[in-house]
Design an enzyme around this catalytic site. Structure first.
Site, mmCIF file in Angstrom:
data_model
loop_
_atom_site.group_PDB
_atom_site.id
_atom_site.type_symbol
_atom_site.label_atom_id
_atom_site.label_comp_id
_atom_site.label_asym_id
_atom_site.label_seq_id
_atom_site.Cartn_x
_atom_site.Cartn_y
_atom_site.Cartn_z
ATOM 1 N N ASP A 75 0.801 -1.227 0.000
ATOM 2 C CA ASP A 75 0.000 0.000 0.000
ATOM 3 C C ASP A 75 0.834 1.277 0.000
ATOM 4 O O ASP A 75 0.374 2.319 -0.465
ATOM 5 C CB ASP A 75 -1.002 0.015 1.149
ATOM 6 C CG ASP A 75 -0.348 -0.055 2.528
ATOM 7 O OD1 ASP A 75 0.762 -0.610 2.631
ATOM 8 O OD2 ASP A 75 -0.961 0.431 3.499
ATOM 9 N N GLU A 120 9.574 -10.765 -2.186
ATOM 10 C CA GLU A 120 10.620 -9.753 -2.321
ATOM 11 C C GLU A 120 12.011 -10.357 -2.466
ATOM 12 O O GLU A 120 12.850 -9.820 -3.196
ATOM 13 C CB GLU A 120 10.593 -8.794 -1.123
ATOM 14 C CG GLU A 120 9.395 -7.881 -1.076
ATOM 15 C CD GLU A 120 8.182 -8.491 -0.404
ATOM 16 O OE1 GLU A 120 7.142 -7.804 -0.296
ATOM 17 O OE2 GLU A 120 8.274 -9.682 0.025
ATOM 18 N N HIS A 138 0.843 0.435 10.492
ATOM 19 C CA HIS A 138 1.200 -0.949 10.164
ATOM 20 C C HIS A 138 2.569 -0.978 9.474
ATOM 21 O O HIS A 138 3.013 0.006 8.910
ATOM 22 C CB HIS A 138 0.133 -1.594 9.268
ATOM 23 C CG HIS A 138 -0.058 -0.915 7.950
ATOM 24 N ND1 HIS A 138 -0.694 0.299 7.820
ATOM 25 C CD2 HIS A 138 0.300 -1.281 6.696
ATOM 26 C CE1 HIS A 138 -0.722 0.656 6.553
ATOM 27 N NE2 HIS A 138 -0.117 -0.278 5.839
ATOM 28 N N HIS A 139 3.211 -2.089 9.541
ATOM 29 C CA HIS A 139 4.554 -2.304 8.993
ATOM 30 C C HIS A 139 5.633 -1.514 9.746
ATOM 31 O O HIS A 139 6.744 -1.330 9.229
ATOM 32 C CB HIS A 139 4.629 -1.947 7.497
ATOM 33 C CG HIS A 139 3.723 -2.746 6.616
ATOM 34 N ND1 HIS A 139 3.178 -3.944 6.999
ATOM 35 C CD2 HIS A 139 3.255 -2.506 5.354
ATOM 36 C CE1 HIS A 139 2.415 -4.420 6.021
ATOM 37 N NE2 HIS A 139 2.434 -3.571 5.021
ATOM 38 N N GLY A 157 27.017 -16.384 -1.989
ATOM 39 C CA GLY A 157 26.666 -17.794 -1.857
ATOM 40 C C GLY A 157 25.339 -18.079 -1.188
ATOM 41 O O GLY A 157 25.240 -19.015 -0.383
ATOM 42 N N ASP A 186 18.723 -29.696 -6.313
ATOM 43 C CA ASP A 186 17.354 -29.852 -5.828
ATOM 44 C C ASP A 186 17.109 -29.113 -4.520
ATOM 45 O O ASP A 186 16.053 -28.498 -4.322
ATOM 46 C CB ASP A 186 16.981 -31.336 -5.696
ATOM 47 C CG ASP A 186 18.037 -32.173 -4.964
ATOM 48 O OD1 ASP A 186 18.996 -31.605 -4.404
ATOM 49 O OD2 ASP A 186 17.897 -33.427 -4.969
ATOM 50 N N ASN A 200 20.087 -34.815 -6.523
ATOM 51 C CA ASN A 200 21.082 -35.648 -5.833
ATOM 52 C C ASN A 200 20.803 -35.720 -4.333
ATOM 53 O O ASN A 200 21.719 -35.853 -3.525
ATOM 54 C CB ASN A 200 22.504 -35.168 -6.115
ATOM 55 C CG ASN A 200 22.692 -33.688 -5.791
ATOM 56 O OD1 ASN A 200 21.791 -33.044 -5.252
ATOM 57 N ND2 ASN A 200 23.852 -33.152 -6.122
ATOM 58 N N GLY A 233 19.675 -33.643 -1.863
ATOM 59 C CA GLY A 233 19.964 -32.706 -0.784
ATOM 60 C C GLY A 233 21.150 -31.806 -1.006
ATOM 61 O O GLY A 233 21.534 -31.514 -2.142
ATOM 62 N N GLU A 281 27.230 -29.004 1.512
ATOM 63 C CA GLU A 281 27.252 -29.112 2.967
ATOM 64 C C GLU A 281 27.681 -30.506 3.415
ATOM 65 O O GLU A 281 28.385 -30.664 4.414
ATOM 66 C CB GLU A 281 25.868 -28.773 3.547
ATOM 67 C CG GLU A 281 25.600 -27.287 3.679
ATOM 68 C CD GLU A 281 25.027 -26.706 2.404
ATOM 69 O OE1 GLU A 281 25.047 -27.402 1.359
ATOM 70 O OE2 GLU A 281 24.564 -25.548 2.444
#
Length: 573
Positions: A38, A60, A123-124, A422, A452, A479, A481, A485
């Site tokens: 708004d 966003e 608001h916000h 990253g 994925d 693959n 996951g 990591e």
């Protein structure tokens, strides 16, 4: 309340919002990303009036990623959010743009100046009357801030901020209060384009630096060139290509510089990333007695875990605001002017031939027997054989980012990745922005490689691609996951697992028809080969998504080495 400028005092009265969007059009923006709210709705009405296109993203964060991708293709972009809740959702993407030198104009629709002055409980807000807190959050990830609270200053602030965005190649932050949207400014200013030129070097200082550089260059027995991201971000690729072609020196790129230069040149040797490089590249770079390093960003993932073995005593660094020759630094000397004069005066150089990059698949990886799994060692050289001139290639943080090091590009290929910041999921939004920019500039195909796990973070931006009629090719690497990591820590840990989706089914779920989309699933090398040789697939006339299955524990060699180095760094006490 900010005082108004009476229209009678202006030669050509223009509303503040119109002035802002016309300036964006002037510098090359044709599409504005964002989410309505708004506090920005009235301002959005001006977008089509000045010949711009409203994209309309699903959230966003994705809008910010898309603006990042659009800017890397077009040179600059714009994104509009609403005060507080909207702008904070964007901050991760803006921080990435700041980190990686991407010029994004962030426009925030805010409450009126009267509401802000009176500290109204709106608001916000945080409910404490502080209307500056969100701007303060953006301050350190923006190279300029323009608060359009006074029509007397608005046009000047807009011009200043857009210039800084372009020249520094980083995001800016502009607030547009609701009561300022239709205030009048001097439209006659629009007859004079914003000066986007870079300040020239001091001639005497520049000539001295050129002399110092040439002295070392002529003395070197095995000089080489190493190009990185800031050569692209600070717009010196013309000068860089002239240096590469006229010197004929062996030339390499860092991972963040992938796609910055023409990889079909005979003296292009491949990607240098310390221990992550192939043996021939590593030996050539590390045995050089002079490295012309252009636009370097020596981050951990860009150097395969800080494994560069290049002495500063044999390095000349060219940057946007300084030149460093060995340990002597020359601030205030921009690389563009220096590179031009070095090329003009370098004469004959000592040249030792370097390695030649290729897309040849290693003999041991060529097997195509029935049901043979797709491997990274096979995939990335094969991708290089399949790519075409002027393609745009986006790779996600993870296996794709590292795998693409082994792909030699055809001429004109533009590569997008986020090696330094990253943020996983970045590439999906960036693909939407890049594909939109590609359509505006007449480039050929936009191709995304995303794991994925990363895809699941931002998959809904595919909906925007469908809405905008874009035709990217999306490879979802299935693959199971978070592979990068897993190699850093927790190979079999459940926190590196993900829920498996039926990724192909998302395309119709997001509203695409069989006429404007296609989906595929490939699980073996032969199935992938059949797809790469399919002319309809290669033509990319509709949006296409490919589920490309790979073994869970397979990864590019460079990723494994970088992950090990990252784990060691994380474990230091």
């Amino acid at each position: 309340m900010a005082s108004d400028i009476r229209s009678s005092e202006l030669k050509d009265p223009v509303d503040v919002a119109e002035y802002l969007f016309r300036r964006l059009h002037e510098v090359g923006v044709r599409a504005v990303h964002g989410v309505p709210g708004d506090y920005n709705l009235v301002a959005l009405d001006y977008i089509p009036k000045v010949g711009l296109r409203w994209v309309g993203n699903v959230n966003e964060l994705n809008a910010g990623y898309a603006a990042d991708g659009y800017a890397r293709v077009k040179g600059i972009s714009a994104v509009v959010t609403t005060f507080g809740v909207g702008e904070l959702s964007l901050l991760n993407a803006i921080a990435g743009g700041y980190s990686e030198y991407v010029p994004i104009v962030h426009i925030v629709g805010t409450p009126s100046t009267l509401s802000q002055r009176d500290g109204m409980l709106l608001h916000h807000t945080l409910g404490n009357g502080n209307f500056h807190v969100f701007a303060d959050m953006s301050k350190d990830i923006s190279c300029a801030t323009a608060k359009l609270n006074d029509p007397h200053e608005a046009a000047t602030l807009i011009d200043y901020a857009i210039r800084e965005c372009w020249v520094q190649s980083r995001p800016i932050y502009i607030t547009l209060p609701t009561d300022m949207v239709q205030k009048k400014v001097e439209g006659e200013r629009l007859n004079s384009p914003i000066d986007l030129s870079y300040p020239p070097n001091d001639t005497e200082k520049e000539d001295y630096v050129v002399e110092v550089v040439l002295k070392d260059l002529h003395a070197a027995k095995k000089p080489i060139i190493l190009v990185d991201a800031c050569a692209q971000r600070h717009r010196v690729l013309d000068e860089v290509h002239e240096l590469i072609e006229k010197s004929n020196l062996p030339t390499f790129v860092a991972p963040m510089g992938k796609g910055a230069i023409n990889e079909t040149l005979p003296n292009y040797g491949g990607v240098y990333a310390g221990d992550g490089s192939n043996q021939g590249v590593r030996e050539c770079v590390e045995s050089s007695d002079l490295v012309l390093s252009i636009g370097a960003i020596k981050s951990d993932f860009n150097t395969a875990g800080f494994t560069y073995r290049i002495s500063q005593l044999s390095t000349i660094d060219f940057h946007s605001t300084y030149i460093r020759v060995k340990y002597s630094e020359y601030p205030g000397v921009r690389m563009a002017g220096v590179l031009k004069k070095v090329v003009a005066n370098m004469g004959k150089l000592n040249i030792q031939p370097g390695p030649k990059a290729s897309n040849e698949i290693a003999h041991e990886d060529r097997g195509m027997s029935n049901n043979e799994a797709i491997t990274h060692a096979w995939l990335w050289p094969r991708i290089g054989q399949w790519l075409r001139e002027d393609d745009i290639v986006i790779t996600e943080t993870g296996t794709a980012n590292f795998g693409i090091w082994e792909t030699k590009f055809p001429r004109g290929v533009l590569a997008l990745s986020q090696v330094l910041w990253g943020s996983i999921g970045y590439s999906v939004g960036a693909c939407q922005g890049a594909a939109l920019a590609a359509r505006e500039t007449g480039r050929r195909r936009t191709i995304l490689f995303v794991g994925d796990g990363s895809f699941e973070l931002t998959a809904q931006e595919v909906s925007t691609m469908i809405r905008q009629g874009l035709n990217p090719i999306i490879f979802v690497i299935c693959n199971s996951g978070y592979t990068i990591e897993r190699y850093i820590h927790g190979m079999d840990a459940t926190y590196n697992d993900i829920q498996q989706w039926r990724y192909k089914d998302l395309i119709p779920a997001f509203g695409a028809s069989d006429e404007n989309s296609k989906t595929y699933q490939v699980q073996t090398k032969q199935e992938a080969e059949d797809l790469f040789t399919n002319p309809d697939f290669a033509a990319a006339k509709v949006l296409q998504l490919v589920e490309l299955y790979m073994p869970k524990e397979d990864a590019p060699k460079a990723l494994k080495m970088t992950a090990e180095a990252s784990a060691r760094t994380n474990a230091k006490q």
